[in-house]
Design a protein around this motif. Structure first.
Motif, short mmCIF file in Angstrom:
data_model
loop_
_atom_site.label_atom_id
_atom_site.label_comp_id
_atom_site.label_asym_id
_atom_site.label_seq_id
_atom_site.Cartn_x
_atom_site.Cartn_y
_atom_site.Cartn_z
N GLN A 204 -9.55 5.39 -1.01
CA GLN A 204 -9.80 6.72 -0.44
C GLN A 204 -10.64 6.57 0.83
O GLN A 204 -11.25 5.53 1.06
N THR B 229 -2.03 11.73 -9.28
CA THR B 229 -1.46 10.40 -9.06
C THR B 229 -2.36 9.31 -9.63
O THR B 229 -1.89 8.33 -10.21
N VAL B 230 -3.67 9.49 -9.47
CA VAL B 230 -4.61 8.52 -10.05
C VAL B 230 -4.47 8.50 -11.58
O VAL B 230 -4.41 7.43 -12.20
N VAL C 161 -3.05 1.85 -4.40
CA VAL C 161 -2.71 3.26 -4.59
C VAL C 161 -3.64 4.06 -3.69
O VAL C 161 -4.76 4.41 -4.06
N LEU D 66 -14.04 5.63 -10.90
CA LEU D 66 -13.15 4.47 -11.04
C LEU D 66 -13.93 3.17 -10.91
O LEU D 66 -13.76 2.23 -11.68
N GLU E 13 -5.60 13.55 -7.52
CA GLU E 13 -6.10 13.19 -8.85
C GLU E 13 -4.96 12.97 -9.85
O GLU E 13 -5.06 12.11 -10.73
N VAL F 145 -11.60 -0.35 -6.63
CA VAL F 145 -11.44 0.83 -5.79
C VAL F 145 -12.17 0.58 -4.48
O VAL F 145 -13.22 -0.07 -4.44
N THR G 266 -1.33 6.74 -12.59
CA THR G 266 -1.48 5.29 -12.49
C THR G 266 -2.25 4.73 -13.68
O THR G 266 -1.84 3.71 -14.27
N LYS H 245 0.87 -1.17 0.00
CA LYS H 245 0.00 0.00 0.00
C LYS H 245 0.91 1.22 0.00
O LYS H 245 1.77 1.36 0.88
N PHE I 1 -7.22 0.98 -5.83
CA PHE I 1 -7.24 2.39 -5.43
C PHE I 1 -7.99 2.50 -4.11
O PHE I 1 -8.95 1.75 -3.86
N SER J 49 -13.37 8.13 -6.50
CA SER J 49 -13.71 6.73 -6.20
C SER J 49 -14.79 6.18 -7.12
O SER J 49 -14.62 5.10 -7.71
N THR K 257 -4.60 7.21 -2.23
CA THR K 257 -4.34 8.63 -2.45
C THR K 257 -5.63 9.38 -2.75
O THR K 257 -6.58 8.80 -3.29
#
Length: 529
Positions: free
Chosen positions: A454, A430-431, A423, A466, A428, A473, A434, A368, A452, A463, A425
């Motif tokens: 959150q 970083t998403v 991931v 995705l 946005e 997610v 990825t 993680k 992912f 979230s 985080t």
């Protein structure tokens, strides 16, 4: 000066939350107070009071393709003075109490009262303080209930644990110091062979020269040193690298013997503590047993277990114990996930070493990735106590480190399909980074290798799209009785004072979606997941 500033930042944490709760109760009455909380902060950030009341929200999120990471968020409500006393009592060994200042301890890995309240400057992570072994057993049972609830709520759930909830933190401090000193000794030996400037995994020490150096230093008799390197595969290549060196500290060794460290001045092995009592040894063993029990429950319930990261003075021990769980339980599939804090200067080295170990031993790597929750506290402590700041210099450097670690793990997934990454985080960029990398590498979301995560009540604009697009997610789902999650909610309130300043984009997205629905005549949205 540093500790005074740290304490000022910690004032809000030190106000007992039960006093605020009592005031609310007196003014509104218990029923109205709880009703108001459920309509506001509690309703936004907490899923419900128990395993049954959280099920509707979990099912609703799953309809949109969003899974759950259950997190029982009940915390002790302590004053700063109470927290400091608990920390000092649980982090100071009997040897240190009897003969203070006569041991070989480093100040980074010793408890300091001015930083005894580990909640200081921390708003997004739960903190546990040691009371006794019975309390640790109770907290283990709480984690077990969480694991079972995760298994019952979905087919592919996660659950999160903290090792400071499972035992006396004295052990984590001491074991961390041992691991760091042994690694420092390896660096010293690498320098003797002229290899100190190489990358970590490129430092391969010539075995015969290493044995000779250790004998000359007086670390042990020649026969003893030869026996160190007679493992099944150890030294067969004629060289020893850091991973081979780390394996010399065996998890089956008697715990008190683990606390032998090399003295670089004398070359001899010395005990970290002059005394290690039988009761301390029993406490340490019970901590390891609790960790093992939780991992077994995770396997039985088909739940992946994420071990949360904590302060850097605990990190080496937490990471090593998590690694031992991965070696044992990740043979067939990823069950145990380690957490890597990318605001640390050493984050990339930590990730690459652990990935390489998983390759050699052929188990599933699980990570993680987070930026980190303890920056202000870590910086203040390093400055005040007098050791190197472990944190990257700025936010941009942390972003670069996060993307560097993430790209490395994604490349490992592309190469072997045996690595896995969460991931975690709210960023946005970083998403998007990825998703772009997954597309470049041909990594399909249906492979369930990249996840992912959150927090509940935050960044839904990340979230839910995705989830609707088929990506794995998850939301961290806190739950617990209203009266007992007040400390958690007070931190969420602090965090969101800053977070909401940057929420203009989210508001604009909400207005845009509302207008789209009105124009399309689709007021009620039905998920297509």
């Amino acid at each position: 000066m540093g500790s005074k500033l740290f304490r000022k930042k910690n004032l809000l944490v030190s106000i007992p939350c039960f006093q605020l709760m009592d005031l609310g109760r007196k003014l509104l009455g218990k029923w109205m107070f709880e009703k108001l909380m459920k309509m506001t902060f509690y309703g936004q950030f907490v899923a419900g009071e128990n395993h049954n009341t959280i099920k509707p929200l979990i099912r609703k999120n799953e309809a949109y393709g969003v899974g759950a990471i259950l997190d029982y968020s009940v915390e002790e409500d302590l004053t700063q003075e109470e927290a400091e006393k608990k920390e000092m009592d649980s982090c100071v060994s009997e040897a240190e109490k009897e003969s203070p200042g006569t041991d070989h301890r480093e100040k980074k890995y010793k408890a300091h009262r001015q930083f005894g309240d580990r909640r200081g400057g921390v708003i997004s992570a739960r903190t546990y303080f040691y009371a006794d072994e019975a309390k640790c057993d109770y907290q283990m049972e709480t984690f077990i209930n969480c694991i079972k609830a995760s298994g019952g709520a979905s087919n592919d759930g996660f659950s999160a644990i903290k090792l400071t909830a499972l035992g006396r933190p004295q052990f984590l401090l001491q074991f961390s110091e041992v691991l760091v000193k042994w690694r420092r000794f390896f660096n010293f030996l690498a320098a003797q062979q002229g290899k100190s400037e190489m990358m970590v995994l490129e430092q391969k020490l010539e075995l015969e020269q290493l044995k000779e150096n250790l004998t000359q230093l007086g670390v042990g008799a020649k026969d003893d040193i030869d026996n160190w390197f007679t493992g099944e595969k150890l030294g067969l290549s004629g060289t020893i690298d850091l991973l081979d060196w780390n394996s010399l500290i065996n998890d089956t060794t008697k715990i008190s013997n683990l606390f032998m460290v090399p003295n670089l001045q004398t070359g001899h092995l010395e005990p970290l503590l002059n005394i290690f009592t039988a009761e301390e040894e029993r406490q340490m063993k019970r901590m390891l047993q609790r960790v093992d029990i939780l991992a077994k429950h995770a396997v039985e319930n088909g739940v992946r277990l994420m071990v949360d990261a904590e302060q850097t003075y605990f990190r080496p021990a937490i990471s090593r114990l998590t690694l031992e769980m991965q070696r044992k339980f990740n043979r067939e599939k990823p069950i145990i996930f380690n957490t890597y804090q990318c605001y640390l200067k050493e984050a990339y080295d930590n990730v690459t070493l652990d990935v390489e170990l998983s390759r050699r031993e052929n188990w599933h790597f699980g990570a993680k990735l987070v930026r980190g929750a303890y920056m202000y506290q870590e910086r203040a402590r390093a400055k005040e106590i007098g050791y190197e700041d472990p944190i990257n210099p700025d936010y941009e450097a942390t972003n670069r480190m996060y993307h560097k670690c993430l790209e490395y793990v994604l490349e490992e997934i592309e190469h072997s399909r045996k690595a896995n990454v969460m991931v975690a985080t709210h960023n946005e960029d970083t998403v998007k980074f990825t998703l772009d990398k997954m597309n470049e590498m041909g990594l399909s979301p249906t492979e369930n290798k990249v996840f992912f995560g959150q927090l509940l009540g935050m960044c839904d604009q990340i979230s839910f799209p995705l989830g609707q697009a088929g990506f794995p997610v998850y939301k961290y789902i806190p739950y617990g009785p209203v009266n007992e999650v007040i400390p958690y909610l007070s931190r969420r309130a602090q965090e969101n004072r800053g977070f909401m300043k940057g929420s203009q984009r989210e508001r604009s997205l909400l207005w845009k979606e509302l207008k789209r629905r009105l124009l399309a005549g689709q007021i009620v949205y039905k998920p297509a997941y």
